[in-house]
Design an enzyme around this catalytic site. Structure first.
Site, short mmCIF file in Angstrom:
data_model
loop_
_atom_site.label_atom_id
_atom_site.label_comp_id
_atom_site.label_asym_id
_atom_site.label_seq_id
_atom_site.Cartn_x
_atom_site.Cartn_y
_atom_site.Cartn_z
N HIS A 182 -7.04 -5.66 10.30
CA HIS A 182 -6.94 -5.32 8.88
C HIS A 182 -5.57 -5.67 8.33
CE1 HIS A 182 -5.19 -1.39 10.30
NE2 HIS A 182 -4.44 -1.57 9.22
N ASP A 212 -7.17 -4.08 14.68
CA ASP A 212 -8.54 -4.43 14.29
C ASP A 212 -8.58 -5.52 13.22
OD1 ASP A 212 -7.62 -3.07 12.09
OD2 ASP A 212 -9.19 -1.53 12.08
N ASP A 226 0.81 -1.21 0.00
CA ASP A 226 0.00 0.00 0.00
C ASP A 226 0.85 1.26 0.00
OD1 ASP A 226 0.95 -0.38 2.59
OD2 ASP A 226 -0.99 -1.00 3.37
N GLU A 275 -9.55 -2.51 5.65
CA GLU A 275 -10.07 -2.32 7.00
C GLU A 275 -11.38 -3.07 7.20
OE1 GLU A 275 -9.74 2.01 6.87
OE2 GLU A 275 -8.05 1.83 8.25
#
Length: 265
Positions: free
Chosen positions: A143, A141, A72, A148
């Site tokens: 991701h 979380d 990313d 996400e």
């Protein structure tokens, strides 16, 4: 699915680096046959990159015939910005090894046409023969990359608006000034990573413990995108002891037993 549990972050990083080194060496890359490696950024893979640099400097490993594809990049942040993923990869890894710059692929968050940039990235991966080994880290979380909670588990490389929790978490890299944190990114999709022949996911620290629990002890859930890799035929989760705090005791014992047997032999 494999879960490899090491005592601490340093040992987990060393194990991951050795595994990557061995996969590259066993592949026997050449000018006609490159090894393709997917890579993450962040604090978790830093130790692994340091060990890989050591292997290169000692003559144990070469990246001359390796192509890399990063997961990313932020949208709108210049490549020269110290918090861009271009800067991270070059400062912490690429400039210390013998990889050709043209073989180190990172999404361009300043491309004129971001959608076209994402499509071109997928095409480059295809033209390279796909990813042999995709290494990833995760957020608390669950991701992976910037996929996400709520992301499609068959998603491809795309433009992604960042969740508020991610923006707040990343503020520490921007002087705790939320106004300076990018709100959008380009990211490979869960489906992009799932297409790799093998996936290695690094999970360290107590703050990732609940995410590891969700990743391997519960079912596949798009709210915890890392859980998708339960369904990959060749996934290795590498973690330290702190990351196992939310796992059942019998789960930890189950995955540790093969390691004990291997050491005994």
């Amino acid at each position: 699915m494999r879960l490899v549990i090491l005592d601490d972050y340093e040992l987990a990083s060393e194990w991951a680096a050795k595994y990557i080194r061995n996969r590259i060496i066993q592949f026997k890359p050449s000018a006609e046959r490159y090894f393709t490696l997917g890579l993450p950024t962040g604090s978790t893979p830093f130790g692994c990159y340091q060990k890989l640099i050591e292997y290169y400097r000692s003559g144990d490993l070469s990246f001359k015939y390796v192509k890399t594809f990063n997961m990313d990049e932020y949208v709108g942040l210049s490549r020269a910005h110290p918090e861009s993923y271009h800067s991270y990869m070059w400062n912490n890894f690429f400039k210390h090894i013998d990889i050709y710059p043209s073989n180190a692929h990172i999404l361009d968050g300043n491309a004129k046409d971001l959608e076209a940039e994402c499509q071109a990235y997928e095409q480059k991966i295809t033209e390279a023969g796909g990813i042999e080994l995709f290494v990833g880290g995760i957020g608390p979380d669950g991701h992976i990359a910037f996929n996400e909670p709520g992301s499609s588990l068959v998603s491809r490389t795309r433009v992604k608006t960042l969740a508020k929790d991610t923006i707040v978490a990343n503020a520490r890299f921007f002087g705790n000034d939320l106004s300076k944190v990018p709100t959008m990114s380009l990211t490979v999709g869960v489906g992009t990573v799932m297409d790799a022949k093998e996936v290695m996911i690094l999970i360290t620290g107590a703050h990732k413990a609940f995410a590891l629990y969700k990743a391997i002890e519960e079912g596949v859930n798009h709210m915890w995108t890392v859980s998708a890799f339960q369904q990959h035929p060749r996934t290795i989760f590498i973690c330290d002891e702190d990351a196992t705090l939310e796992l059942r005791v019998k789960t930890v014992k189950y995955f540790k037993e093969p390691v004990r047997i291997a050491i005994a032999l």
